[in-house]
Design a protein around this motif. Structure first.
Motif, mmCIF file in Angstrom:
data_model
loop_
_atom_site.group_PDB
_atom_site.id
_atom_site.type_symbol
_atom_site.label_atom_id
_atom_site.label_comp_id
_atom_site.label_asym_id
_atom_site.label_seq_id
_atom_site.Cartn_x
_atom_site.Cartn_y
_atom_site.Cartn_z
ATOM 1 N N LEU A 7 46.189 27.328 33.954
ATOM 2 C CA LEU A 7 45.791 28.371 34.889
ATOM 3 C C LEU A 7 44.360 28.104 35.333
ATOM 4 O O LEU A 7 43.453 28.029 34.505
ATOM 5 C CB LEU A 7 45.882 29.719 34.173
ATOM 6 C CG LEU A 7 45.922 30.975 34.999
ATOM 7 C CD1 LEU A 7 47.135 30.996 35.905
ATOM 8 C CD2 LEU A 7 45.979 32.192 34.082
ATOM 9 N N SER A 8 44.147 27.957 36.627
ATOM 10 C CA SER A 8 42.789 27.726 37.129
ATOM 11 C C SER A 8 42.037 29.054 37.197
ATOM 12 O O SER A 8 42.627 30.136 37.131
ATOM 13 C CB SER A 8 42.844 27.086 38.514
ATOM 14 O OG SER A 8 43.347 28.014 39.450
ATOM 15 N N SER A 10 40.591 30.321 39.772
ATOM 16 C CA SER A 10 40.955 31.056 40.987
ATOM 17 C C SER A 10 42.304 31.762 40.834
ATOM 18 O O SER A 10 42.472 32.895 41.271
ATOM 19 C CB SER A 10 40.956 30.137 42.208
ATOM 20 O OG SER A 10 41.868 29.092 42.045
ATOM 21 N N LYS A 11 43.262 31.111 40.174
ATOM 22 C CA LYS A 11 44.560 31.757 39.953
ATOM 23 C C LYS A 11 44.415 32.947 39.006
ATOM 24 O O LYS A 11 45.021 33.993 39.206
ATOM 25 C CB LYS A 11 45.579 30.769 39.393
ATOM 26 C CG LYS A 11 46.089 29.793 40.422
ATOM 27 C CD LYS A 11 47.127 28.873 39.807
ATOM 28 C CE LYS A 11 47.610 27.858 40.811
ATOM 29 N NZ LYS A 11 48.602 26.963 40.231
ATOM 30 N N CYS A 12 43.605 32.777 37.988
ATOM 31 C CA CYS A 12 43.361 33.863 37.038
ATOM 32 C C CYS A 12 42.700 35.043 37.751
ATOM 33 O O CYS A 12 43.093 36.196 37.578
ATOM 34 C CB CYS A 12 42.491 33.354 35.911
ATOM 35 S SG CYS A 12 42.106 34.599 34.684
ATOM 36 N N ASP A 14 42.796 35.739 40.970
ATOM 37 C CA ASP A 14 43.783 36.343 41.865
ATOM 38 C C ASP A 14 44.701 37.291 41.110
ATOM 39 O O ASP A 14 45.038 38.368 41.589
ATOM 40 C CB ASP A 14 44.624 35.273 42.566
ATOM 41 C CG ASP A 14 43.889 34.593 43.698
ATOM 42 O OD1 ASP A 14 42.850 35.127 44.140
ATOM 43 O OD2 ASP A 14 44.355 33.521 44.132
ATOM 44 N N CYS A 15 45.102 36.887 39.932
ATOM 45 C CA CYS A 15 45.990 37.715 39.118
ATOM 46 C C CYS A 15 45.322 39.028 38.743
ATOM 47 O O CYS A 15 45.895 40.095 38.897
ATOM 48 C CB CYS A 15 46.395 36.959 37.866
ATOM 49 S SG CYS A 15 47.350 37.946 36.706
ATOM 50 N N LEU A 21 49.753 36.852 40.991
ATOM 51 C CA LEU A 21 50.541 35.895 40.215
ATOM 52 C C LEU A 21 51.931 36.465 39.935
ATOM 53 O O LEU A 21 52.218 36.923 38.855
ATOM 54 C CB LEU A 21 49.847 35.558 38.895
ATOM 55 C CG LEU A 21 48.752 34.535 38.971
ATOM 56 C CD1 LEU A 21 48.195 34.268 37.592
ATOM 57 C CD2 LEU A 21 49.245 33.244 39.574
ATOM 58 N N ASN A 23 54.524 34.656 39.960
ATOM 59 C CA ASN A 23 55.296 33.499 39.546
ATOM 60 C C ASN A 23 55.842 33.744 38.136
ATOM 61 O O ASN A 23 55.070 34.012 37.220
ATOM 62 C CB ASN A 23 54.378 32.278 39.578
ATOM 63 C CG ASN A 23 55.113 30.999 39.310
ATOM 64 O OD1 ASN A 23 56.120 30.986 38.610
ATOM 65 N ND2 ASN A 23 54.594 29.910 39.852
ATOM 66 N N TYR A 26 54.167 32.433 34.930
ATOM 67 C CA TYR A 26 52.946 33.022 34.392
ATOM 68 C C TYR A 26 53.160 34.377 33.741
ATOM 69 O O TYR A 26 52.215 34.989 33.264
ATOM 70 C CB TYR A 26 51.895 33.150 35.493
ATOM 71 C CG TYR A 26 51.448 31.824 36.038
ATOM 72 C CD1 TYR A 26 50.825 30.896 35.222
ATOM 73 C CD2 TYR A 26 51.645 31.496 37.371
ATOM 74 C CE1 TYR A 26 50.422 29.664 35.711
ATOM 75 C CE2 TYR A 26 51.242 30.273 37.871
ATOM 76 C CZ TYR A 26 50.629 29.367 37.041
ATOM 77 O OH TYR A 26 50.227 28.160 37.529
#
Length: 72
Positions: A7-8, A10-12, A14-15, A21, A23, A26
């Motif tokens: 998990l990058s 930025s993805k974290c 965003d979540c 997230l 998806n 995740y």
């Protein structure tokens, strides 16, 4: 260290901020991320109560004005 998901930052982010997230890969980490976010707020509050200094302020800018050297 054994990891089950990658998990990058930025993805974290965003979540946690936008709930982006969705998806299914995740789903396993979302609750852990929310718990870690809660813990970070608790730790920050404790640091503030102990009188820690918050250095999170806008970066200073230096504005230079150059003079024409022939007029000096």
């Amino acid at each position: 260290i054994q990891t089950t998901k990658r998990l990058s930052y930025s993805k974290c982010n965003d979540c946690l901020e936008n709930g982006l997230l969705n998806n299914p890969d995740y789903d396993v980490c979302i609750e852990s991320l929310k718990t870690m976010e809660e813990l970070s707020y608790i730790l920050q509050e404790k640091r503030n109560k102990r009188g820690s200094i918050d250095f999170d302020f806008p970066e200073s800018k230096i504005i230079l004005s150059f003079l024409n050297s022939s007029k000096v």
